[in-house]
Every structure is written in structure tokens, then in C-alpha cells.
Scaffold this active site. Structure first.
Site, PDB file in Angstrom:
ATOM      1  N   LYS A  90      31.472  41.596  30.280  1.00 51.37           N
ATOM      2  CA  LYS A  90      32.051  43.008  30.686  1.00 51.37           C
ATOM      3  C   LYS A  90      33.571  42.793  31.323  1.00 51.37           C
ATOM      4  CE  LYS A  90      29.806  46.705  31.620  1.00 51.37           C
ATOM      5  NZ  LYS A  90      28.737  47.545  31.190  1.00 51.37           N
ATOM      6  N   GLY A  94      19.134  64.143  36.385  1.00 56.31           N
ATOM      7  CA  GLY A  94      20.332  64.000  35.633  1.00 56.31           C
ATOM      8  C   GLY A  94      20.246  64.903  34.322  1.00 56.31           C
ATOM      9  N   GLY A 114      23.028  64.417  31.744  1.00 60.01           N
ATOM     10  CA  GLY A 114      24.301  63.738  31.070  1.00 60.01           C
ATOM     11  C   GLY A 114      23.652  63.245  29.699  1.00 60.01           C
ATOM     12  N   ASN A 115      24.634  62.483  29.186  1.00 55.85           N
ATOM     13  CA  ASN A 115      24.081  62.176  27.752  1.00 55.85           C
ATOM     14  C   ASN A 115      22.727  61.537  27.523  1.00 55.85           C
ATOM     15  OD1 ASN A 115      24.342  59.286  25.900  1.00 55.85           O
ATOM     16  ND2 ASN A 115      25.150  60.929  24.963  1.00 55.85           N
TER      17      ASN A 115
HETATM   18  P1  NAD Z   1      26.599  61.035  32.336  1.00 59.52           P
HETATM   19  O1  NAD Z   1      27.911  60.940  33.200  1.00 59.52           O
HETATM   20  O2  NAD Z   1      26.742  61.708  31.061  1.00 59.52           O
HETATM   21  O3  NAD Z   1      25.493  61.743  33.213  1.00 59.52           O
HETATM   22  C1  NAD Z   1      25.191  61.668  34.503  1.00 59.52           C
HETATM   23  C2  NAD Z   1      24.370  62.877  34.820  1.00 59.52           C
HETATM   24  O4  NAD Z   1      23.762  62.566  36.125  1.00 59.52           O
HETATM   25  C3  NAD Z   1      25.032  64.137  35.085  1.00 59.52           C
HETATM   26  O5  NAD Z   1      24.099  65.055  34.721  1.00 59.52           O
HETATM   27  C4  NAD Z   1      25.365  64.302  36.547  1.00 59.52           C
HETATM   28  O6  NAD Z   1      25.464  65.580  37.024  1.00 59.52           O
HETATM   29  C5  NAD Z   1      23.947  63.836  37.112  1.00 59.52           C
HETATM   30  N1  NAD Z   1      23.969  63.306  38.693  1.00 59.52           N
HETATM   31  C6  NAD Z   1      25.197  62.726  39.016  1.00 59.52           C
HETATM   32  N2  NAD Z   1      24.826  62.326  40.506  1.00 59.52           N
HETATM   33  C7  NAD Z   1      23.547  62.979  40.736  1.00 59.52           C
HETATM   34  C8  NAD Z   1      22.614  63.266  41.793  1.00 59.52           C
HETATM   35  N3  NAD Z   1      23.098  62.709  42.957  1.00 59.52           N
HETATM   36  N4  NAD Z   1      21.487  63.759  41.479  1.00 59.52           N
HETATM   37  C9  NAD Z   1      21.203  64.272  40.392  1.00 59.52           C
HETATM   38  N5  NAD Z   1      21.943  64.316  39.360  1.00 59.52           N
HETATM   39  C10 NAD Z   1      23.002  63.523  39.437  1.00 59.52           C
HETATM   40  O7  NAD Z   1      25.902  59.590  32.380  1.00 59.52           O
HETATM   41  P2  NAD Z   1      25.054  59.110  31.167  1.00 59.52           P
HETATM   42  O8  NAD Z   1      25.747  58.423  30.067  1.00 59.52           O
HETATM   43  O9  NAD Z   1      23.943  59.980  30.931  1.00 59.52           O
HETATM   44  O10 NAD Z   1      24.436  57.885  32.066  1.00 59.52           O
HETATM   45  C11 NAD Z   1      23.315  57.956  32.978  1.00 59.52           C
HETATM   46  C12 NAD Z   1      22.971  56.499  33.281  1.00 59.52           C
HETATM   47  O11 NAD Z   1      22.446  55.845  32.425  1.00 59.52           O
HETATM   48  C13 NAD Z   1      23.767  55.649  34.171  1.00 59.52           C
HETATM   49  O12 NAD Z   1      23.010  54.888  34.953  1.00 59.52           O
HETATM   50  C14 NAD Z   1      24.484  54.752  32.899  1.00 59.52           C
HETATM   51  O13 NAD Z   1      24.873  53.362  33.516  1.00 59.52           O
HETATM   52  C15 NAD Z   1      23.060  54.465  32.185  1.00 59.52           C
HETATM   53  N6  NAD Z   1      23.091  54.284  30.862  1.00 59.52           N
HETATM   54  C16 NAD Z   1      23.992  54.872  30.102  1.00 59.52           C
HETATM   55  C17 NAD Z   1      24.025  54.579  28.532  1.00 59.52           C
HETATM   56  C18 NAD Z   1      24.917  55.644  27.630  1.00 59.52           C
HETATM   57  O14 NAD Z   1      24.707  55.158  26.497  1.00 59.52           O
HETATM   58  N7  NAD Z   1      25.176  56.630  27.840  1.00 59.52           N
HETATM   59  C19 NAD Z   1      23.475  53.457  28.184  1.00 59.52           C
HETATM   60  C20 NAD Z   1      22.840  52.446  29.151  1.00 59.52           C
HETATM   61  C21 NAD Z   1      22.635  53.103  30.480  1.00 59.52           C
END
Ligand code: NAD
Length: 428
Positions: free
Chosen positions: A106, A218, A220-221
């Protein structure tokens, strides 16, 4: 007991617990409790106004017994060497549990990327690689995007590395844009990977997925593709997602009792995962408080937003119907809540197994870069399904044979694989 806030101390404590379960030798523990290598960098950058500014950067290589180190780069003002160490250690376990031949790494730079111009960011990315190029690369350590970094930044870093070495080397970094060495399927990978593990858990628990209901935190992605996968691949229904409303500065749950339509919601969601409240209301969705997602009458709870969301306060609100907690987010459950989940018999798919689809597809990106031959999205997702299914199988078998919960079982599988690789290489 006082709450433990140092991420690295927490990572070491988790490791010690499993090292005890596995009866690991003292010297092996001494090796795995700490990163193998750390790079601390002071990076001077000329800013657009002509002044100089010095940035603090880190790259931590926790363990490379199973292959080159792998892990993201974070640009965040609260970054510390200890957060980077903890995240690097967790990457070692995540790659090992997914059984991809990579170690854990990291990195980070202490800054708020929003305060830099695009040119300043480019100079910083290039300078970071000029400092590190001898110790990163496809056979040593492969960075990727994470909090505060983007595919464009990966492109600059790849270009700088290729210029210095005189060789086009896309595999030195992953998370590149498609067309610039990135892999098809990366966008869907983490969310779909979550669903492959949910499917396997439902099969073991003999739950009919076509009648199953999920509640998601959530949008997001990860959450978007988990929602699509749950509906399109498993035939289930998703009754809510939740999101952070950046304008109102609060979280909301967006629900529909007869099931949400993820494609429609994605069409009214911005790049940060915020859903348009007005558009959703017009389409018959109900907008409730941000804490409501956890109370829904559902078979599967799927936190995919932030860490620490299922804690001593919220765990009591989980509905009796819930049978599976699929941890799409990293670290969504606190140790106190974990004890309650165990007592209630809720089946947990632990984060570093559940969301390993992202790093697995990053590994596929590196493989395609090495071959200079690219797979179709269908090929990528089929290979991902195979990997996630067998990762789940390995952890589930461990939990049955050792009579432990899934989280401990996942740690046991991962640590056992890393120890075995160290032994095979003659380190112990
Ligand atoms: P993102 O930024 O695309 O989406 C995050 C989502 O969470 C958004 O919709 C945001 O509005 C919502 N959010 C934020 N605060 C909130 C709250 N208090 N209550 C409800 N919703 C809330 O992020 P992501 O890439 O989808 O990642 C989400 C989680 O998954 C994180 O913990 C990340 O570390 C983990 N993760 C992501 C990946 C990846 O490939 N994207 C891989 C492994 C782990």
C-alpha cells in the site's frame, strides 16, 4: 476496554489472534507482524505559482512470499505510516484468500488532492515514481488507484516508469483506463464478486435466491453492481440502497417495497454515488433516514459504503429475518457487533473475501498486460466467478473443519497460505 483507533495496532491484534489459533512459531509471527520493507519519501514539487512545496509519501511492502506486492495508492490528508502499514498487511491476506499469486502493499501521499491543479498532480505522480522506480514494477510491487487517486494518475505513473526504464510497461500499475492498458470488467468486478460469494453462501444455507430480499448500504461502484447482480443473476429483490447526500450533508435510504430498479437509480446518481432525491421521489421511491437500511426485513444485508457501520449501537436494529451479512465495504463491522452477529447465528462473508473481486480483476489486468493480449468482458467475469467461488469454498471448508466463524476461517486460510509460501521458499 478503550476503543482501539490505531489501524496498524488493530491489524496486528487480528493477526495475533489467528496466529494463536494456528499455533504459529514465534519467528514466523515476528516476520508477519511487520512489513518487510517501507519507503518514506520527502518529495519537493514546484507549484504553479513558482513556489516549492514538500510532500510526505510512503510505500509499504508487507509480504511478497506469494508474489509481487499489490495494493493501492491513497492521496489523503490524514494518511499516516500506520494506516498504510495496516492496509498493506490486509492486502497480503486479501490476495492470499483469493489465491492470486501476489503479496500485500500500500502507499500514500499526505495531501488533499482537491487542493492541487491537474499539472501539480501530474508532477507529483511522476516525482513519486522517480523516487520509487527501482522498487516497484510488474515483478516487484504493483500499485493501483485508491482513495483520492484516479485512473489518469495511474496513466502518468505508468508513463514515467516506462520512460525511465525505456520499456513500455503497463503491468507496473493497475486500474488504468480501458484502452490505456486497463481490463474490461473492472467496473463490475467488486460488486459482481460480492454477489458470487452471496450465491455460494445461499447455496450452503439452502436459501432460495429467487425469493430472497436484500438491503444495501451505499450506491457507489460496489453497491450499484452488487444490486444489479443480486437482481439479474440471482433473481432476488433489492428493497433499498442508501447514500450520502452531499447537498443536505446527511445520509438517506432510498426504498421501494416491490424492489428497486438499479439501472433507473444509476441514471439519477452522480459520480460520487449521490442519488437525486427529487427524481427518485417522482418515480415512487420512498426517501427515509440513512439508518433505515439496516432495519429492513431482508435475507441479506449488504453494507457497501463505509467502515464501522454495523456497531454496538446499530447491530440491535438488524431484522430477525436476516441470515447473511455480505461485507462489500472494507471493515463495516466492529468487533462488538461481530460478537452479536455470532450469537444470533448470522452468516458473515468477511470483507477481504467478499470484496476481493476488485483486486482479482486487477491481477487479471496485470496478466493481460504481460501477455499483451486482452480478454473479452465475458472471459474476465467468468474467470472472476471461478476465483471467487473457489475462494469461498476454501474459507467455508476451513470454517467447518475447524469449527470457527467465517472471519476467523478466512484469516486462517490466508495466513496459512502465506506461511506455506515462506516455508517453500526456505525462509523458515
Ligand atoms: P464509492 O465512493 O463509489 O461509493 C460510496 C457510496 O457510499 C456512495 O453511494 C456514497 O453516497 C455512500 N455513502 C457514503 N457515506 C454514507 C453514509 N454515511 N451512509 C450511506 N451511504 C453512504 O465507493 P466504492 O468504491 O463503492 O467503495 C465502497 C466500499 O467498498 C469502501 O469501503 C471501499 O473501501 C470498499 N471496496 C471497494 C472496492 C472497489 O473496487 N471499488 C474494492 C474493495 C473494497
Amino acid at each position: 476496554m478503550a476503543e482501539m483507533t490505531n489501524a496498524f495496532a488493530m491489524a496486528q491484534q487480528q493477526f495475533d489472534h489467528v496466529a494463536d489459533l494456528l499455533g504459529l512459531d514465534h519467528q514466523v509471527r515476528e516476520m508477519l507482524r511487520w512489513p518487510m520493507r517501507e519507503y518514506h519519501l520527502r518529495i519537493p514539487i514546484r507549484m504553479d505559482d513558482g513556489t516549492m512545496r514538500v510532500f510526505q509519501g510512503y510505500r509499504v511492502q508487507h509480504n511478497d512470499a506469494r508474489g509481487p506486492n499489490k495494493g493501492g495508492l491513497r492521496f489523503h490528508p490524514a494518511e499516516t505510516i500506520d494506516t498504510v502499514r495496516a492496509l498493506a498487511m490486509w492486502m497480503t491476506w486479501k490476495c492470499a484468500v483469493a489465491d492470486i499469486p501476489l503479496g500485500g502493499g500500500k502507499g500514500g501521499i499526505v495531501l488533499d488532492p482537491a487542493t492541487l491543479s491537474a499539472d501539480e498532480k501530474e508532477r507529483l505522480c511522476r516525482a513519486f515514481i522517480r523516487n520509487l522506480w527501482r522498487v516497484v514494477g510488474p515483478r516487484q510491487d504493483v500499485p493501483a488507484p485508491d482513495v483520492g487517486t484516479t485512473p489518469q494518475m495511474m496513466g502518468w505513473m505508468m508513463d514515467e516508469y516506462s520512460r525511465i526504464t525505456g520499456q513500455y510497461t503497463p503491468g507496473m500499475i493497475t486500474g488504468k483506463p480501458v484502452g490505456g492498458g486497463g481490463s474490461l470488467g473492472r467496473t463490475e468486478a467488486t460488486g459482481f464478486g460480492v454477489i458470487y460469494t452471496v450465491r455460494e453462501a445461499m447455496r450452503r444455507l439452502k436459501l432460495d435466491s429467487s425469493n430472497a430480499v436484500a438491503a444495501i448500504q451505499g450506491f457507489g461502484n460496489v453497491a450499484q453492481y452488487a444490486a444489479k447482480g443480486f437482481i439479474e443473476q440471482l433473481g432476488g429483490k433489492v428493497v433499498c440502497v442508501s447514500y450520502w447526500d452531499r447537498e443536505d450533508r446527511t445520509a438517506y435510504t432510498c426504498s421501494k417495497a416491490d424492489g428497486i430498479d438499479p439501472d433507473f437509480l444509476m441514471s439519477i446518481t452522480d459520480q460520487y454515488g449521490t442519488i437525486s432525491k427529487d427524481e427518485a421521489t417522482k418515480a415512487g421511491y420512498q426517501i427515509e433516514g440513512g439508518d433505515q437500511w439496516i432495519t429492513k426485513e431482508a435475507d441479506v444485508l449488504l453494507p457497501a459504503a463505509l467502515e464501522g457501520q454495523i456497531n454496538a449501537d446499530t447491530v440491535q436494529n438488524i431484522h430477525d429475518r436476516v441470515k447473511i451479512l455480505a461485507e462489500g465495504a472494507n471493515g463495516p463491522t466492529t468487533p462488538e457487533a461481530d460478537d452479536v452477529l455470532k450469537a444470533r447465528g448470522i452468516f458473515v462473508i468477511p470483507d477481504f473475501l467478499c470484496n476481493a473481486g476488485g483486486v482479482t480483476t486487477s491481477y487479471f489486468e496485470g496478466v493481460q498486460n504481460d501477455m499483451n493480449f486482452y480478454w473479452t468482458k465475458k472471459e474476465v467475469l467468468e474467470k472472476l466467478d471461478d476465483k471467487m467461488t473457489s475462494a469461498f469454498e476454501g474459507v467455508y471448508e476451513m470454517s467447518l473443519s475447524q469449527n470457527v466463524f467465517m472471519r476467523d476461517a478466512a484469516y486462517m486460510v490466508a495466513i496459512h497460505r502465506v506461511v506455506k509460501a515462506m516455508e517453500l521458499r526456505g525462509w523458515f
